[in-house]
Design a protein around this motif. Structure first.
Motif, short mmCIF file in Angstrom:
data_model
loop_
_atom_site.label_atom_id
_atom_site.label_comp_id
_atom_site.label_asym_id
_atom_site.label_seq_id
_atom_site.Cartn_x
_atom_site.Cartn_y
_atom_site.Cartn_z
N ASP A 100 -2.02 105.47 -87.24
CA ASP A 100 -3.35 104.05 -88.96
C ASP A 100 -4.20 104.05 -88.46
O ASP A 100 -5.76 103.89 -89.23
CB ASP A 100 -2.23 102.79 -89.04
N GLY A 101 -4.62 104.16 -86.64
CA GLY A 101 -5.92 103.83 -86.22
C GLY A 101 -6.75 105.52 -85.64
O GLY A 101 -8.11 104.40 -85.21
N LEU A 102 -6.17 106.08 -86.39
CA LEU A 102 -6.46 107.75 -85.08
C LEU A 102 -6.46 109.14 -86.46
O LEU A 102 -5.72 108.88 -86.62
CB LEU A 102 -5.69 107.89 -84.33
N ARG A 103 -8.05 109.40 -86.62
CA ARG A 103 -8.17 110.49 -87.70
C ARG A 103 -8.65 110.82 -86.92
O ARG A 103 -9.62 110.85 -86.32
CB ARG A 103 -9.03 109.61 -89.04
N ILE A 104 -8.09 112.30 -87.43
CA ILE A 104 -9.70 114.01 -87.23
C ILE A 104 -9.68 114.50 -88.42
O ILE A 104 -8.83 114.34 -89.01
CB ILE A 104 -8.08 114.94 -86.38
N SER A 105 -11.21 114.46 -88.60
CA SER A 105 -11.78 115.76 -89.52
C SER A 105 -12.07 116.85 -88.88
O SER A 105 -13.37 116.97 -87.61
CB SER A 105 -12.66 114.42 -90.06
N VAL A 106 -12.33 118.23 -89.96
CA VAL A 106 -12.50 119.42 -89.61
C VAL A 106 -13.38 120.09 -90.24
O VAL A 106 -12.57 120.14 -91.63
CB VAL A 106 -12.09 120.50 -88.89
N LYS A 107 -14.27 120.68 -90.22
CA LYS A 107 -14.57 121.08 -91.54
C LYS A 107 -15.24 122.63 -91.39
O LYS A 107 -16.19 122.52 -89.98
CB LYS A 107 -16.47 120.32 -92.20
N PHE A 108 -14.98 123.73 -91.74
CA PHE A 108 -15.33 124.83 -91.54
C PHE A 108 -16.62 125.48 -92.50
O PHE A 108 -15.72 125.22 -93.89
CB PHE A 108 -14.25 126.27 -90.67
#
Length: 142
Positions: A100-108
């Motif tokens: 709930d408090g940790l998010r990872i986002s990636v863009k390629f």
């Protein structure tokens, strides 16, 4: 610019966009630019995984007739692309909530030009027809 958005459900949507540029210079005449873009987004309300993919095909006579379009990016960033020449642009954004408090986002993203063998100039010269970019964000909420 013409844009069409279709929602298949509350979680899945498709966006189509056409861009046209018409420039006239008294000494040089007319210059044209066009692009077509497709973007598919999947955002489940209860899932931890969200994502989108997009594809653009562009063709312009010169930089003066370039086409500009918005590209989805990571949170807190603004991605407005200016494309010129003849080529394609593909990108993908994925977000995963680990907790709930940790998010990872990636863009390629990847851009491929059909009308040149080098991209840029001087210190930013890329000796290739394509270039790629990767962005990563880790967000922690306390």
């Amino acid at each position: 610019k013409m844009q069409w958005v279709h929602s298949f459900s509350t979680h899945l949507s498709l966006q189509s966009q056409l861009n046209f540029t018409h420039r006239f210079f008294p000494d040089d005449g007319f210059e044209l630019g066009e692009s077509i873009s497709e973007s598919l987004s999947c955002n489940p309300s209860k899932g931890r995984l969200q994502g989108s993919v997009s594809f653009s095909l562009f063709h312009t006579d010169s930089y003066a007739a370039s086409v500009s379009t918005y590209e989805k990016g990571l949170p807190y960033s603004f991605n407005f692309l200016t494309m010129y020449g003849y080529g394609t642009r593909c990108s993908s954004v994925v977000r995963y909530d680990l907790t709930d408090g940790l998010r990872i986002s990636v863009k390629f993203g990847s851009t491929l030009y059909f009308d040149r063998d080098e991209i840029g100039s001087s210190q930013q010269l890329i000796d290739s027809r394509h270039k790629e970019d990767v962005s990563l964000m880790l967000r922690m909420k306390f």
